[in-house]
Each structure stands twice: as C-alpha cells, then as structure tokens.
Design a protein around this motif. Structure first.
Motif, PDB file in Angstrom:
ATOM      1  N   LEU A   1      -7.525  -2.339 -33.128  1.00 47.93           N
ATOM      2  CA  LEU A   1      -8.536  -3.321 -33.508  1.00 47.93           C
ATOM      3  C   LEU A   1      -9.289  -2.866 -34.758  1.00 47.93           C
ATOM      4  N   GLY A   2      -9.634  -1.577 -34.811  1.00 48.04           N
ATOM      5  CA  GLY A   2     -10.342  -1.070 -35.988  1.00 48.04           C
ATOM      6  C   GLY A   2      -9.526  -1.236 -37.255  1.00 48.04           C
ATOM      7  N   GLY A   3      -8.205  -1.019 -37.142  1.00 52.29           N
ATOM      8  CA  GLY A   3      -7.341  -1.183 -38.296  1.00 52.29           C
ATOM      9  C   GLY A   3      -7.209  -2.614 -38.758  1.00 52.29           C
ATOM     10  N   ASN A   4      -7.599  -3.555 -37.892  1.00 49.69           N
ATOM     11  CA  ASN A   4      -7.529  -4.972 -38.220  1.00 49.69           C
ATOM     12  C   ASN A   4      -8.906  -5.630 -38.341  1.00 49.69           C
ATOM     13  N   GLY A   5      -9.946  -4.795 -38.344  1.00 47.42           N
ATOM     14  CA  GLY A   5     -11.291  -5.306 -38.534  1.00 47.42           C
ATOM     15  C   GLY A   5     -11.803  -6.178 -37.405  1.00 47.42           C
ATOM     16  N   ILE A   6     -11.337  -5.904 -36.181  1.00 51.07           N
ATOM     17  CA  ILE A   6     -11.730  -6.704 -35.018  1.00 51.07           C
ATOM     18  C   ILE A   6     -12.595  -5.845 -34.098  1.00 51.07           C
ATOM     19  N   PRO A   7     -13.821  -6.264 -33.783  1.00 54.32           N
ATOM     20  CA  PRO A   7     -14.642  -5.476 -32.867  1.00 54.32           C
ATOM     21  C   PRO A   7     -14.171  -5.599 -31.418  1.00 54.32           C
ATOM     22  N   LEU A   8     -14.437  -4.557 -30.652  1.00 57.46           N
ATOM     23  CA  LEU A   8     -14.166  -4.555 -29.220  1.00 57.46           C
ATOM     24  C   LEU A   8     -15.484  -4.795 -28.482  1.00 57.46           C
ATOM     25  N   THR A   9     -15.487  -5.750 -27.572  1.00 56.50           N
ATOM     26  CA  THR A   9     -16.658  -5.986 -26.733  1.00 56.50           C
ATOM     27  C   THR A   9     -16.421  -5.341 -25.372  1.00 56.50           C
ATOM     28  N   ALA A  10     -17.296  -4.414 -25.006  1.00 58.35           N
ATOM     29  CA  ALA A  10     -17.141  -3.646 -23.776  1.00 58.35           C
ATOM     30  C   ALA A  10     -17.850  -4.330 -22.623  1.00 58.35           C
ATOM     31  N   TYR A  11     -17.048  -4.810 -21.642  1.00 62.30           N
ATOM     32  CA  TYR A  11     -17.675  -5.300 -20.418  1.00 62.30           C
ATOM     33  C   TYR A  11     -17.582  -4.226 -19.340  1.00 62.30           C
ATOM     34  N   ALA A  12     -18.388  -4.373 -18.293  1.00 65.87           N
ATOM     35  CA  ALA A  12     -18.535  -3.329 -17.266  1.00 65.87           C
ATOM     36  C   ALA A  12     -18.835  -1.976 -17.915  1.00 65.87           C
ATOM     37  N   PRO A  13     -19.781  -1.938 -18.879  1.00 64.71           N
ATOM     38  CA  PRO A  13     -20.027  -0.686 -19.612  1.00 64.71           C
ATOM     39  C   PRO A  13     -20.622   0.419 -18.762  1.00 64.71           C
ATOM     40  N   LEU A  14     -21.152   0.052 -17.591  1.00 66.85           N
ATOM     41  CA  LEU A  14     -21.698   1.057 -16.680  1.00 66.85           C
ATOM     42  C   LEU A  14     -20.751   1.327 -15.516  1.00 66.85           C
ATOM     43  N   ALA A  15     -19.486   0.912 -15.691  1.00 62.97           N
ATOM     44  CA  ALA A  15     -18.462   1.137 -14.664  1.00 62.97           C
ATOM     45  C   ALA A  15     -18.916   0.597 -13.317  1.00 62.97           C
ATOM     46  N   GLN A  16     -19.464  -0.617 -13.358  1.00 65.69           N
ATOM     47  CA  GLN A  16     -19.946  -1.303 -12.150  1.00 65.69           C
ATOM     48  C   GLN A  16     -20.941  -0.428 -11.369  1.00 65.69           C
TER      49      GLN A  16
END
Length: 275
Positions: free
Chosen positions: A173-188
């Motif tokens: 994604l970084g190589g293609n300029g696309i951000p990653l959106t992190a869900y469950a960032p606290l591992a539920q």
C-alpha cells in the motif's frame, strides 16, 4: 488533527469506530465523540446504527464539511444494482447527500470484482461518495483491484494491532500511496491488559491502550479507528495523539507475537494467499 491526503480527500488519522453500537444507543455516544473533537466517523450498513450516526451528526452543530463520514456495503450487496441501492439506503439513514468514503465491507467469494469496483467508481463519479475503498481484502485481491482494474482505492481497512503483522500489506500500500485504516486497533480489548504495553504505558505516563494507538499512529500511512462507548475512553484515545514512542519502545512492541488475528468470520478470504 493530522490528516492523510488520498485520492483527493483528507482523512483524519484518528477516527471513531462504531462497530457493535447498534440502534439508537449509538446516538449519544457519537454525539460525545464529535463534541470531544472526532471528525472522522466510521460506520457501516451492517452495524445497524447509520440512522443514529446521522442523528448524532445533525445534532452536533458541526458543519457537514468538517466531518469525514465512512460507511460500507455488506458482502451480499455487491452486484452493481444492489450496491447502488445499498448506498441510497445508507445515505437516507445518515441524512446525507453523499459520504466521504464508501467501502466494500467484506469481499464475496462469488463477486465479480471488476463489476463491483466499476459500480463503486460510478458512484464516485456521480458525487454520491467522494472516495472509494475496500475492507478485508487480502493482498492478492488488492493487487488485482489496483493493477488490473485500476480502481482509485483511497484506503484499505483491515484488522491491525500490536499482535498482528501487516508488513506485506503496508509495504504494498505504501508503494502505491494508499493508506491503511486499522480496525480493532486494541485487539478487541486485549491490548489494555498486555504486560509489555502496560510497562511502556508506565514509562510514558499513559495506559497500555494508548500505547497501542500511539504505535499505530507512529507508522506512516496508517489511520486508526478505535471505538469507545464512554467519554473518558474517547478522550483517552484522542490523548494518544500526544504520545511519542522511541526506538526502545518500538523494539519492545516488535517483539510481541504478530500472528494473532481475532476477526475470522466464516466468509473471510484466505489471508495468506500468495500475492
């Protein structure tokens, strides 16, 4: 609040997730989040709270242009006509004439990816969404969407927290300029009781959960959407924006297990498919 510019839209890096906040109970929770300063609200048709989110935004007094609103189509609504109807329904519930980001919530095993993404692009061209994205695609699917179909993906939303590596996805994604959106960032909720994160929290005068959010925000191209039902937790997550980790902290988190995936519905794709 810092934003990431992608496909012509600015997405605030810390958003407010609304999963498992069904029905009208979500309205006061979202109102509280907006009052505290959240401007990126993440919902979905499957969450059954779009109407409450819409009511909360209307009651907030915050101008529509200041809010970034994401919603998503469920995996049984991915045929082009169904997708268009699904967005119309979501817009009605949200009391909006457009959303900022419309996403495929989960891929379907029998979907025609080219037709589905083509329909998403059409919705964008019609102004019903400012940007499009996908959730829970594996890397093989993302490569096809970007390289073969040429979809202008504004973000990819996947499970991501200190116990699950997304290195390959982030690299692509970084190589293609696309951000990653992190869900469950606290591992539920598991991050809050992790001994390593708690020790780092004591070092920085914060909680283990705040360390987990700070670690995600420390990474280039990552957006984080924790959910929190109580105002105290909502504010705590915002306060994580001010935590600065050092190399020793990053090394300690890097040493945690990175194979812990907690979101595994039966319809999920094969996560380790060769890209």
């Amino acid at each position: 609040m810092e934003s990431i510019i992608t496909q012509g839209v600015a997405i605030p890096r810390l958003g407010f997730g609304t999963f498992r906040m069904p029905g009208g109970d979500a309205q006061p929770i979202v109102e509280s989040a907006i009052a505290l300063g959240y401007r990126h609200i993440d919902t979905a048709a499957m969450y059954e709270n779009e109407a409450a989110v819409g009511a909360a935004m209307s009651a907030s007094g915050v101008h529509r242009n200041e809010l970034f609103v994401t919603t998503k189509a469920w995996y049984d609504q991915l045929a082009p006509d169904a997708l268009r109807r699904a967005l119309d329904t979501s817009l009605g519930r949200l009391r909006l004439d457009h959303v900022d980001l419309y996403m495929i919530h989960w891929p379907s095993r029998d979907m025609d990816m080219a037709a589905t993404l083509g329909a998403l692009m059409s919705l964008r061209e019609r102004g019903l969404t400012r940007a499009i994205g996908v959730c829970n695609f594996n890397l093989q699917m993302i490569r096809r969407a970007v390289e073969e179909i040429g979809a202008p993906i504004a973000s990819v939303q996947v499970e991501y927290h200190p116990f699950l590596s997304q290195d390959r996805m982030l690299s692509y994604l970084g190589g293609n300029g696309i951000p990653l959106t992190a869900y469950a960032p606290l591992a539920q909720g598991r991050a809050a009781s992790d001994a390593t994160l708690a020790a780092l929290g004591r070092k920085h005068g914060c909680s283990a959960a705040q360390v987990a959010i700070a670690w995600l925000l420390d990474q280039e191209g990552v957006i984080v959407i924790p959910k929190a039902a109580h105002p105290e937790s909502q504010k705590s997550n915002i306060d994580a924006l001010g935590i600065r980790l050092d190399d020793e902290d990053r090394a300690a988190i890097a040493a945690l297990p990175k194979d812990q995936r907690f979101v595994r519905p039966p319809f999920a794709p094969e996560w380790d498919a060769i890209a």
